[in-house]
Write an enzyme that holds these catalytic residues in place. Sequence first.
Site, PDB file in Angstrom:
ATOM      1  N   ASP A  68       0.809  -1.223   0.000  1.00  0.00           N
ATOM      2  CA  ASP A  68       0.000   0.000   0.000  1.00  0.00           C
ATOM      3  C   ASP A  68       0.839   1.269   0.000  1.00  0.00           C
ATOM      4  O   ASP A  68       0.433   2.291   0.559  1.00  0.00           O
ATOM      5  CB  ASP A  68      -0.976   0.008   1.193  1.00  0.00           C
ATOM      6  CG  ASP A  68      -1.865  -1.217   1.192  1.00  0.00           C
ATOM      7  OD1 ASP A  68      -2.228  -1.673   0.095  1.00  0.00           O
ATOM      8  OD2 ASP A  68      -2.192  -1.725   2.282  1.00  0.00           O
ATOM      9  N   GLN A  74       1.912  -6.080  -3.166  1.00  0.00           N
ATOM     10  CA  GLN A  74       2.357  -6.197  -1.777  1.00  0.00           C
ATOM     11  C   GLN A  74       3.654  -5.392  -1.569  1.00  0.00           C
ATOM     12  O   GLN A  74       3.892  -4.449  -2.296  1.00  0.00           O
ATOM     13  CB  GLN A  74       2.544  -7.672  -1.364  1.00  0.00           C
ATOM     14  CG  GLN A  74       1.235  -8.468  -1.280  1.00  0.00           C
ATOM     15  CD  GLN A  74       0.703  -8.927  -2.623  1.00  0.00           C
ATOM     16  OE1 GLN A  74       1.393  -9.569  -3.383  1.00  0.00           O
ATOM     17  NE2 GLN A  74      -0.532  -8.614  -2.910  1.00  0.00           N
ATOM     18  N   LYS A  77       1.765   2.140  -5.083  1.00  0.00           N
ATOM     19  CA  LYS A  77       2.332   1.580  -6.325  1.00  0.00           C
ATOM     20  C   LYS A  77       1.414   1.834  -7.519  1.00  0.00           C
ATOM     21  O   LYS A  77       1.858   2.206  -8.602  1.00  0.00           O
ATOM     22  CB  LYS A  77       2.557   0.057  -6.168  1.00  0.00           C
ATOM     23  CG  LYS A  77       3.534  -0.302  -5.066  1.00  0.00           C
ATOM     24  CD  LYS A  77       3.641  -1.801  -4.876  1.00  0.00           C
ATOM     25  CE  LYS A  77       2.398  -2.463  -4.329  1.00  0.00           C
ATOM     26  NZ  LYS A  77       2.017  -2.062  -2.966  1.00  0.00           N
ATOM     27  N   GLY A 114      -0.090  13.903  -3.730  1.00  0.00           N
ATOM     28  CA  GLY A 114      -1.544  13.817  -3.797  1.00  0.00           C
ATOM     29  C   GLY A 114      -1.932  12.553  -4.535  1.00  0.00           C
ATOM     30  O   GLY A 114      -1.099  11.943  -5.220  1.00  0.00           O
ATOM     31  N   THR A 145       2.904 -12.639   2.771  1.00  0.00           N
ATOM     32  CA  THR A 145       2.032 -13.211   1.750  1.00  0.00           C
ATOM     33  C   THR A 145       2.727 -14.457   1.201  1.00  0.00           C
ATOM     34  O   THR A 145       3.809 -14.833   1.661  1.00  0.00           O
ATOM     35  CB  THR A 145       1.675 -12.172   0.665  1.00  0.00           C
ATOM     36  OG1 THR A 145       0.643 -12.718  -0.164  1.00  0.00           O
ATOM     37  CG2 THR A 145       2.886 -11.803  -0.193  1.00  0.00           C
ATOM     38  N   GLY A 150      -4.598  -4.268  -3.806  1.00  0.00           N
ATOM     39  CA  GLY A 150      -5.604  -3.247  -4.093  1.00  0.00           C
ATOM     40  C   GLY A 150      -4.841  -2.007  -4.498  1.00  0.00           C
ATOM     41  O   GLY A 150      -4.198  -1.375  -3.664  1.00  0.00           O
ATOM     42  N   HIS A 151      -4.820  -1.703  -5.782  1.00  0.00           N
ATOM     43  CA  HIS A 151      -4.035  -0.578  -6.297  1.00  0.00           C
ATOM     44  C   HIS A 151      -4.986   0.533  -6.719  1.00  0.00           C
ATOM     45  O   HIS A 151      -5.804   0.341  -7.627  1.00  0.00           O
ATOM     46  CB  HIS A 151      -3.148  -1.036  -7.466  1.00  0.00           C
ATOM     47  CG  HIS A 151      -2.102  -2.034  -7.041  1.00  0.00           C
ATOM     48  ND1 HIS A 151      -1.194  -2.581  -7.900  1.00  0.00           N
ATOM     49  CD2 HIS A 151      -1.812  -2.560  -5.819  1.00  0.00           C
ATOM     50  CE1 HIS A 151      -0.396  -3.408  -7.228  1.00  0.00           C
ATOM     51  NE2 HIS A 151      -0.762  -3.428  -5.975  1.00  0.00           N
TER      52      HIS A 151
END
Length: 428
Positions: free
Chosen positions: A13, A224, A16, A415, A239, A40-41
């Site tokens: 997180d 990850q 990426k 941002g 993971t 989750g990107h």
Amino acid sequence: MSGIVLIGAQWGDEGKGKIVDFLAESANVIVRFQGGNNAGHTLVVNNQKIILHLIPSGILRENKICIIGNGVVIDPSVLFKELHILKENNLLPDNTNLLISSSAHIIMPYHKSIDSIRENKATTKIGTTGRGIGPAYEDKVARSGIRVSDLLYPEHLKEKLKIILEEKNQYITKVLNGAPFDFDGVYEESVKYGEMIRPYVADTVECLHKFIKERKNILFEGAQGTMLDVDHGTYPFVTSSNTVAGNASIGGGVPMSAITKVVGVVKAYTTRVGNGPFPTEEKSKVGDFLREKGGEYGATTGRPRRCGWIDLVSLKRAIMLNGIDRIVVTKLDVLNELDTIKVCVSYKYKGSEIDTIPYGLNQIDSCEPIYREFKGWRKDISHIRDGIDLPVEAKDYLKFIEDYLETKISIVSVGAERNENIVFENIF
Ligand code: GDP
Ligand code: IMO
Ligand code: MG
């Protein structure tokens, strides 16, 4: 030609997805090489937020080829849901090519069930995403996995799945006390997904080699983070794949010579979702501040992320393991309002000060961070696009990170929007 591997240098997180989407403008091909929909990107383009779990983060750009490599584990239900959402929102350019390796492994319904039951029962919970990632990789290594290519041949799949499912049902019912899976249901669903996936399936190794020959720019998108790597992370709280840069070669199916640069994405502070050691965690107001300001809630599971200061000791390890050539610092703007910003420069361990992660049985658990404090800039920096305009305190903070890690920062993200970046040098 450039072959750039972009990986997370912390516990995932790091941002990426945002950086891959930004860099994809200069890339021809974007490749996911490991993990699955545990990732989750998040991409934000013109105020529209899109979370990708499986499809490479180059998909929003026109004229790009996106590849799901052999090292990825694919849940077809998630893949097609993701494609559906993109189409519904007119976010899938017509000429986008998505290619899926025929050797990638499939996350089967029994993998998800095994993952959830084990997590519920375990006394020491890993805090997995419950997406079946671990059990799917276990089957891959045990040589009892179902691959994309298996889904394309129904008769062959029937024979193979019969044997596998019989064994899985024994394990699920007798060891885990769970509910068995009905063969017909699993088989029919798999055949259906096989037909749906067929148009995307390719020999991605051949494709990538053609692109390398044509001297195309290839961007490998890690999922990850380094500290979640199954070999090098905080085992067993990791993971089930290798998240380090070296796996881009194996999970993408390209020779190591195709990799020209490794980019490590580093969040300006640290987060971790799931259980396991996290020396710089702040279970205090500071942690809450970072969580709220940074919107630190899991993009996959919605769980609140654990938050704390940046940890340069573990980042130094990540630089070593991945061979990081350039750093991208993300979410610097989240620190805008702080009076003081801390940076972990060493650990107190068994009475002495060390600047490496101690080896052994989760010794990192007994490490106490030693901090150096920096003055905050207390200004909004999200509009800044030229590094010269950064407040001196922010410059000092970044310079210290660069010097400590002996690695240059190429981009600072201020941002969530695609173009909210300060670019110091072109990565491609
Ligand atoms: P990934 O898994 O590494 O792609 O990261 P995630 O998408 O799970 O989490 C990163 C979060 O931070 C997302 O919500 C992004 O939209 C957001 N984000 C990325 N870069 C920045 C940044 O520079 N500033 C801010 N405020 N948010 C960012
Ligand atoms: P991205 O790509 C953060 C964590 C889980 C858990 C551990 C094992 O968005 O950075 P798994 O389901 O993989 O067996 O869970 O790994 N984890 C992540 N944490 N970001 C991710 O992906 C993660 N993918 C898995 O929370 O601690
Ligand atoms: Mg994420």
